[in-house]
Write an enzyme that holds these catalytic residues in place. Structure first.
Site, short mmCIF file in Angstrom:
data_model
loop_
_atom_site.label_atom_id
_atom_site.label_comp_id
_atom_site.label_asym_id
_atom_site.label_seq_id
_atom_site.Cartn_x
_atom_site.Cartn_y
_atom_site.Cartn_z
CD GLU A 45 -2.92 0.92 2.42
OE1 GLU A 45 -3.93 1.63 2.43
OE2 GLU A 45 -2.68 0.07 3.30
CB CYS A 175 -4.79 -2.32 3.59
SG CYS A 175 -4.03 -2.61 5.23
CB SER A 357 18.75 0.24 35.98
OG SER A 357 17.80 -0.75 35.61
#
Length: 706
Positions: A45, A175, A357
């Site tokens: 598309e 689509c 972390s």
């Protein structure tokens, strides 16, 4: 005999407004299709301009440049003797449409506008395009003069029609039309269309692939026929990753499957199929034949061309295959990794900086970057010169060739453990060990000096010295002191992202990666403008539950034993003082709810579309081990916290979209960010229901739970 056809579908990594690159990839796909013997080629598309142009679709330049690319395609020798089906925006009678332009040998056969718009979730097509609302009607479209000179046509058919070649009939869907309850392929098939085509711009979401595959299978299971699905792939320019999965189906079976995740910019699938298989399949279904005899016919555009050859007796046909699905853990490993690669190479940066972390979230991001490095090395090993070219541009070395993922990871990933007095030795060691195992360039700066300086500024002005709760301070003081640390980490991360390569004598800068997961964003359990603020976030649309499963998967997949200790440690922000050198603060205690509960709240709020009262009613049945009051307290607490912190969603780092309950305010979750956090009417309805249920608790089978 002339009944076997070879057809091609493409998955292309197109980029919004990259007309030159998009043209190159389209031509390459056509070349491959012809080399494989195809006489029809379907692309994704809006492939000419890119799907993600957004408000650039309003600009006349976008349509102008799309027609300029179309002119190049019409004149290219690559497009001779093959029907080419390409996607682009077209202005017809001053109305903008999302179209397929189908051409053959410098002649445009049909411009087919999209009839059903994708207008929910991540999609806003109706903002830019108008759906074609004249079923089976065709009008004359006047071509631009530049195209007229090439084709010799003043006008071409514009509307819903089908193509009738000498040997078969083809019909087009675009689509969303496949997902519509009344898809065009239904009546097209009844009217004798044997080959259906669908050009898609369909994004990746965890556990979504089977929906797309089942839809394609079902199109031809009841009605017979051949279905072609082409799709975009890659990061078109935004939060979405289009995941390919191009496919071809025959009579309810999949005969060819495209990759869902890969670094190849151009993928072309071809299949050779026997049209007689379609005809015999349909003829035996009596109910279909009766319905087909009454259908209103479509306008047929006659095409003096055959998809088959007269001598095809010995031409082998494609056989049905079993679709191979990825597990959710594999999807997390591959989808965000491909998205990061596209973002890195197109942003022209030299790598990533990740505040690491030692917890699950930042470790998951590190593993995704490492997965990207593995994919890059695999692509280079298999001879993908486009990937190698991009690698050399990123590292600024034309002679460099990545050999092993750890070595490439050191080039493109800098990890940074930013410690304070509240950081534990255990998290520092976990971050260091993971960095060693993936090969990242690891830094361990202390930010205590900066934190104390910021607090010192406040104290110098006010004469007040805020204290942590553990040292006798109030809740406000405690929260403010935590937030200072978090925000200093953000400032430090960007400083190192801009200058750490300079300090090492290397060119370029780094993209800062965020690591807030979808559940923490939903709850608002993050500091505004702290390390959750970054350039991009590969896990911002992934739940904590799925991230845990991904970490476990990564232990074996990438041979990273350091992740085992990370998995066993309770999630913590480490922003409050340690107790006897140990972490006492945990995320779930701070949030007042578990991550599993957050996933439930998120799905009910966004996917099921429940407000406080409806969520309470549904959870009464789901959580029957709790009393109505306990359920009510949990629901009310969630909505109170959600509404208090909703404003943080306006500044969320752009994140990879992977979860259907993402709270992303910028594109996906269009809700207010200023609420009456007391929810007086809604909560009163819940309380009234609780009172009623408590009165009849024993009769209704409820039991007290301590």
């Amino acid at each position: 005999m002339g009944r076997k056809v070879t057809l091609a579908v493409c998955a292309l990594n197109q980029w919004a407004l990259d007309f030159e690159g998009n043209l190159k990839r389209i031509l390459h796909s056509i070349k491959i299709a012809k080399q494989n013997g195809a006489r029809y080629r379907l692309g994704p598309e809006l492939e000419i301009c890119g799907y993600g142009c957004a408000d650039h679709f309003y600009e006349s330049d976008t349509i102008l440049h799309s027609f300029q690319v179309l002119a190049e395609l019409l004149q290219s020798p690559e497009t001779t003797d093959i029907i080419c089906d390409v996607g682009m925006p077209v202005m017809h009678k001053n109305v903008r449409y999302n179209c397929r332009v189908i051409f053959l040998n410098k002649k445009i056969l049909l411009i087919r506008p999209k009839m059903v718009m994708a207008n929910g979730g991540n999609y806003r097509e109706i903002r830019w395009f108008t759906p074609w609302s004249k079923p089976r009607e065709v009008e004359d479209h006047f071509l631009p003069r530049t195209i007229q000179k090439i084709t010799g046509q003043d006008t071409v058919p514009f509307g819903e029609a089908v193509l009738a070649t000498k040997d078969t009939c083809l019909g087009t869907e675009i689509c969303e039309e496949l997902w519509s309850p009344n898809s065009p392929h239904i009546e097209m098939g009844l009217d004798g269309v044997e080959i259906f085509t669908n050009s898609s711009g369909s994004h990746h979401e965890l556990r979504k692939a089977h929906l797309r595959v089942d839809l394609v299978r079902s199109t031809t299971a009841k009605n017979g026929g051949i279905y072609l699905l082409s799709n975009l792939k890659g990061c078109d320019s935004d939060r979405l990753y289009f995941d390919g999965c191009a496919m071809i189906s025959l009579n309810g079976d999949i005969v060819t499957q495209g990759a869902q995740f890969s670094l190849h910019d151009v993928e072309v699938l071809t299949a050779t199929l026997d049209l007689e298989d379609v005809r015999s399949y349909r003829a035996q279904i009596s109910s279909r034949c009766i319905t087909a005899s009454r259908v209103t016919p479509f306008r047929r555009i006659r095409v003096d061309f055959s998809l088959s050859s007269l001598d095809d007796v010995y031409l082998l046909t494609s056989n049905p295959i079993q679709w191979q699905y990825h597990s959710p853990e594999e999807e997390i490993s591959l989808g965000p990794a491909c998205w990061l690669w596209d973002y890195l190479r197109r942003s022209k940066q030299s790598g990533f900086l990740l505040p690491l972390s030692g917890g699950i979230d930042s470790s998951a991001v590190a593993c995704i970057v490492f997965s990207m490095c593995c994919l890059v090395c695999e692509a280079v090993d298999t001879g993908n010169f486009d990937v190698l070219h991009d690698v050399r541009q990123i590292v600024n070395d034309e002679s460099y060739t990545p050999k092993v993922p750890q070595e490439f990871c050191k080039r493109v990933l800098t990890t940074c453990y930013m410690s304070t007095d509240n950081s534990s030795k255990e998290t520092n060691e976990r971050a260091k060990l993971l960095a060693e195992q993936i090969g990242s360039y690891h830094l361990t700066p202390s930010i205590d000096t900066a934190v104390k300086a910021v607090v010192g500024i406040f104290s110098a002005v006010t004469g007040k010295i805020p204290q942590f709760r553990a040292h006798g301070g109030s809740g406000r003081e405690n929260l403010a002191l935590q937030n200072v640390q978090a925000r200093v980490r953000m400032v430090t991360a960007y400083l190192f992202a801009q200058l750490s390569l300079w300090a090492r004598g290397l060119p370029g800068g780094l993209l800062v990666l965020g690591s807030a997961n979808v559940d923490e964003s939903l709850r608002g359990y993050l500091t505004k403008y702290d390390c959750s603020s970054a350039d991009i976030n590969p896990i911002g649309g992934i739940s904590k539950t799925d991230l845990r499963a991904f970490i476990q998967y990564s232990v074996e997949k990438f041979q990273l034993p350091s992740l085992t200790s990370i998995m066993s440690a309770p999630p913590t922000a480490e922003l409050e003082p340690l107790t006897d050198g140990k972490v006492s603060q945990t995320d779930e205690r701070d949030m007042g709810m578990t991550y599993d509960e957050l996933s439930v709240y998120g799905k009910l709020r966004k996917v099921v579309k429940t407000g406080p009262y409806s969520m309470f009613c549904k959870l009464l049945l789901a959580w029957r081990t709790l009393t109505p009051k306990q359920v009510a307290d949990k629901v009310k607490f969630f909505f109170r916290m959600y509404s208090i912190h909703r404003h943080k969603m306006t500044t969320l780092t752009p994140a990879y979209h992977a979860e259907s309950y993402s709270p992303d305010d910028n594109r996906f979750d269009l809700r207010p960010f200023l609420y009456n956090t007391a929810w007086p009417w809604q909560f009163r309805c819940i309380d009234e229901q609780v009172s009623c249920l408590e009165e009849n608790r024993r009769d209704d089978g409820w039991e007290e739970v301590d």
